[in-house]
Design an enzyme around this catalytic site. Sequence first.
Site: not given
Length: 551
Positions: A394, A525, A527
């Site tokens: 990001c 993102h 993750e």
Amino acid sequence: MAKKKVGKKSKFIFVVGGVMSGVGKGIAASSIGKILQARGLTVTALKIDPYINVDAGTMNPTEHGEVFVLQDGYETDQDMGNYERFMGLHLDRGNYMTTGSVYKSVIDRERNLEYGGQCVQVVPHIPREVISRIRAAAKKADADVTIIEIGGTVGEYENILFLEAVRTMKIEHPEDVLTVIVSYVPTPSKVGEMKTKPTQHAVRTLNGTGVQPDIIIARADRPLDEKRKEKVATFCSVRKEDVISAPDIESIYEVPLNFEKDALSDIIIKKLGLRAKARNIGEWAALVARSKAAKKPVRIAVVGKYFHSGEYVLSDVYISVLEAIKHAAFAAGSRPEICWLDSAEYEKSPEKVKELSSFDGVLIPGGFGSRGIEGKISAIRFCRENRIPYFGLCYGMQLLVIEYARNVLGLKGANTLEIDPKSKHLVIDIMPEQKDKLKKKDYGGSMRLGGYTAVVVPKTIAAAAYGVSEIVERHRHRYEVNPEYVERLRKGGLVFSATSPDGILMEIAELPVKEHPFFLGTQFHPEFQSSLAAPHPLFLAFIKAAIKRGA
Ligand code: GLN
């Protein structure tokens, strides 16, 4: 006539905290879900946070830890990430509530005359709203068991109304509701003995709200001995078998296996009168064993800024990033050594950036605002010039683009509007629909949030990692690569290896492998969608590049 499908009737497990916060209620709730899944039961989970913020999106991460973004774009608590990672669920806004969001619905309804002239009161209307949300989430998931974690610790003024919801549900359907308290049993170093009194007090406090726990999970730095279990049982009015020992362990992923040492799933299944299959936790146990077997270190530097709260280092702010690194490293047979570095240090002493040479990979996670930004840009430059694997998430991708624009394309002062509105080269600009929102001071829940589709460009690092041409990833940003600079950046050698389907938003930027082993940033993102069982492909590619450097 077709028969109407009747959904299952869900059972409910409330998880509350005693003695103090931070002892792993979220992991306990997630692990309960995991062990019930391993018995063939369908589960879903909700988190209740007692603060007034309508969602977690407006809070500074150092206040609250990571903001976890759901597929539908709701900005929630990091525990939602634990639920998704442990239970493999895709949760949505119906699985998360705060005091603020509950009051907001009740007040909005009152303004719309939906209470038919009644006096709308804290009790019963607030707990009623809480209960109806819990039931709706259970129904939507068609769950056998719905796990509800109540944030904070019993005895706090803030969560009383949620405990009132527990009490009400238990009175109405005693056979369907279980309450688990996750408490702490300290062994003060000077006393040298494990003390159960704080837990006894916590249970009494819970009793004061009309709720008796059915199961006590006793967190401690060591396992509880029989005597301590007996004490807790006697003074807290539960059976000894219902006191579950939860000692500190190396990896959170071991918690479900540990719970099963005390046969927790059997206890729950029996108490709730559930019909379940034989325990099948082998796959999970194998993943845990793989993570423990991983011995060769891979050294990753995470360069960020939200680390310090007083004297403490808060890695909670990047919890999903940390977990995603672990998932990928374990899958690649390595043990991650993660070092948290404060980017502001590189602004104070630019020479210090050279310390990055000693790492196998560098990651810059998401962020906001200007503090530490120039330090991050120096770190990215250092990685690019020294062929150190770099992964930007990001803001970490936007800064990669700024660094490239400045130092490769020679666009002096290139920047993002977020930091320098006067820059001559706004390579990162605000998205058009975001401008109005900022003008109206509409800040809460108004970024580009949640899952969006992106198209992957063949023959790139991204394409090789994903192995598919279309991906859905979760976002949380207001700014983007300025379309007016895309051509120039491309001509200058930067590859945009994934874009929105209309080709307007740049979703991944990377350098070709022949120039750099791994230099890649994502506007989204990744993750948020990684788990022990399914590490994220880009994290895996990054870690593999890092391992190669370390070899
Ligand atoms: N501050 C940047 C933006 O709003 C990046 C956000 C982030 O890293 N989550 O676009």
